[in-house]
Design a protein around this motif. Structure first.
Motif, PDB file in Angstrom:
ATOM      1  N   GLY A  22       3.578   7.451   1.152  1.00 10.16           N
ATOM      2  CA  GLY A  22       3.485   5.980   1.301  1.00 10.16           C
ATOM      3  C   GLY A  22       3.231   5.084   0.373  1.00 10.16           C
ATOM      4  O   GLY A  22       3.863   3.834   0.284  1.00 10.16           O
ATOM      5  N   ASP A  23       2.415   5.459  -0.548  1.00 12.39           N
ATOM      6  CA  ASP A  23       2.315   4.451  -1.626  1.00 12.39           C
ATOM      7  C   ASP A  23       3.574   4.416  -2.672  1.00 12.39           C
ATOM      8  O   ASP A  23       3.815   3.333  -3.034  1.00 12.39           O
ATOM      9  CB  ASP A  23       1.055   5.156  -2.839  1.00 12.39           C
ATOM     10  CG  ASP A  23      -0.150   4.965  -1.795  1.00 12.39           C
ATOM     11  OD1 ASP A  23      -0.446   4.029  -1.333  1.00 12.39           O
ATOM     12  OD2 ASP A  23      -1.155   5.707  -2.397  1.00 12.39           O
ATOM     13  N   VAL A  24       4.324   5.403  -2.614  1.00 15.90           N
ATOM     14  CA  VAL A  24       5.543   5.426  -3.360  1.00 15.90           C
ATOM     15  C   VAL A  24       6.514   4.459  -2.402  1.00 15.90           C
ATOM     16  O   VAL A  24       7.239   3.714  -3.193  1.00 15.90           O
ATOM     17  CB  VAL A  24       6.215   6.880  -3.500  1.00 15.90           C
ATOM     18  CG1 VAL A  24       7.514   6.777  -4.088  1.00 15.90           C
ATOM     19  CG2 VAL A  24       5.417   7.582  -4.620  1.00 15.90           C
ATOM     20  N   GLN A  25       6.588   4.690  -1.186  1.00 15.34           N
ATOM     21  CA  GLN A  25       7.524   3.660  -0.292  1.00 15.34           C
ATOM     22  C   GLN A  25       6.879   2.356  -0.491  1.00 15.34           C
ATOM     23  O   GLN A  25       7.773   1.430  -0.808  1.00 15.34           O
ATOM     24  CB  GLN A  25       7.086   4.097   0.904  1.00 15.34           C
ATOM     25  CG  GLN A  25       7.956   3.725   2.134  1.00 15.34           C
ATOM     26  CD  GLN A  25       7.822   4.111   3.235  1.00 15.34           C
ATOM     27  OE1 GLN A  25       6.690   4.144   3.659  1.00 15.34           O
ATOM     28  NE2 GLN A  25       8.578   4.724   3.976  1.00 15.34           N
ATOM     29  N   HIS A  26       5.654   2.102  -0.833  1.00 17.84           N
ATOM     30  CA  HIS A  26       5.216   0.697  -0.822  1.00 17.84           C
ATOM     31  C   HIS A  26       5.747   0.110  -2.340  1.00 17.84           C
ATOM     32  O   HIS A  26       5.916  -0.882  -2.280  1.00 17.84           O
ATOM     33  CB  HIS A  26       3.602   0.605  -0.780  1.00 17.84           C
ATOM     34  CG  HIS A  26       3.154  -0.545  -0.954  1.00 17.84           C
ATOM     35  ND1 HIS A  26       2.838  -1.626  -0.169  1.00 17.84           N
ATOM     36  CD2 HIS A  26       2.564  -1.188  -2.167  1.00 17.84           C
ATOM     37  CE1 HIS A  26       2.464  -2.665  -0.673  1.00 17.84           C
ATOM     38  NE2 HIS A  26       1.963  -2.318  -1.873  1.00 17.84           N
TER      39      HIS A  26
END
Length: 177
Positions: free
Chosen positions: A164-168
């Motif tokens: 999710g952080d990478v997606q963000h």
């Protein structure tokens, strides 16, 4: 209940949210059972002078580990674990998200090692037929499997949150570029 602050937004993230929420409810139920058992234990010991047996053993062997390991990944779902925020919160958002990825992957590796060690102990207890001591006579493996299950869940949650952080980060770079 508020929606999770971190993690993937999609079918995988929602499935993990449901698993974590279910385990959190199990942890809450274990806490309520522990509360009731201890109240009954106190009543029977000090009022009736005839304490019931097995309360301490059930609390130590089953209820407390379920409370701890069942709620770890739920707390991570809401980004609720303790961190030193004075420096971390002062960082720019992109750098903070990058650090989150690294820290979550390191934590996932750490909990994977704990899971490995705890699983080996559970398998050894299973192979040798170890039993609990004290008030409750049960196979030791029944209590030793709680930690690896909780560790697998926190590893999965940390990986989902790192994704999710990478997606963000990708979304932030798309907005900038």
């Amino acid at each position: 209940m508020p929606s999770p602050r971190v993690g993937l937004h999609g079918p995988l993230g929602r499935a993990m949210d449901r698993v974590d929420t279910g385990m959190n409810w199990l942890s809450r139920a274990a806490m309520m059972v522990m509360l009731v058992l201890i109240l009954i234990q106190v009543f029977t010991r000090y009022i009736l002078n005839d304490p019931i047996e097995g309360v301490i053993g059930a609390t130590e062997l089953y209820l407390m580990p379920i409370i701890v390991f069942g709620s770890l990944s739920y707390l991570e779902m809401y980004d609720g674990h303790v961190r030193v925020g004075i420096v971390f919160d002062a960082l720019p958002e992109g750098l903070r998200a990058g650090f989150n990825v690294v820290l979550r992957l390191a934590a996932a590796a750490f909990f994977a090692l704990i899971c490995y060690g705890a699983s080996r102990e559970a398998l050894k207890a299973w192979d040798f037929g170890y039993r609990t001591s004290g008030d409750i006579d049960a196979p030791l493996v029944t209590t030793l499997v709680i930690a690896p299950i909780g560790c697998v869940l926190i590893v999965l949650r940390l990986l989902v949150n790192a994704a999710g952080d990478v997606q963000h980060l990708r979304g932030a770079s798309d907005r900038i570029g």
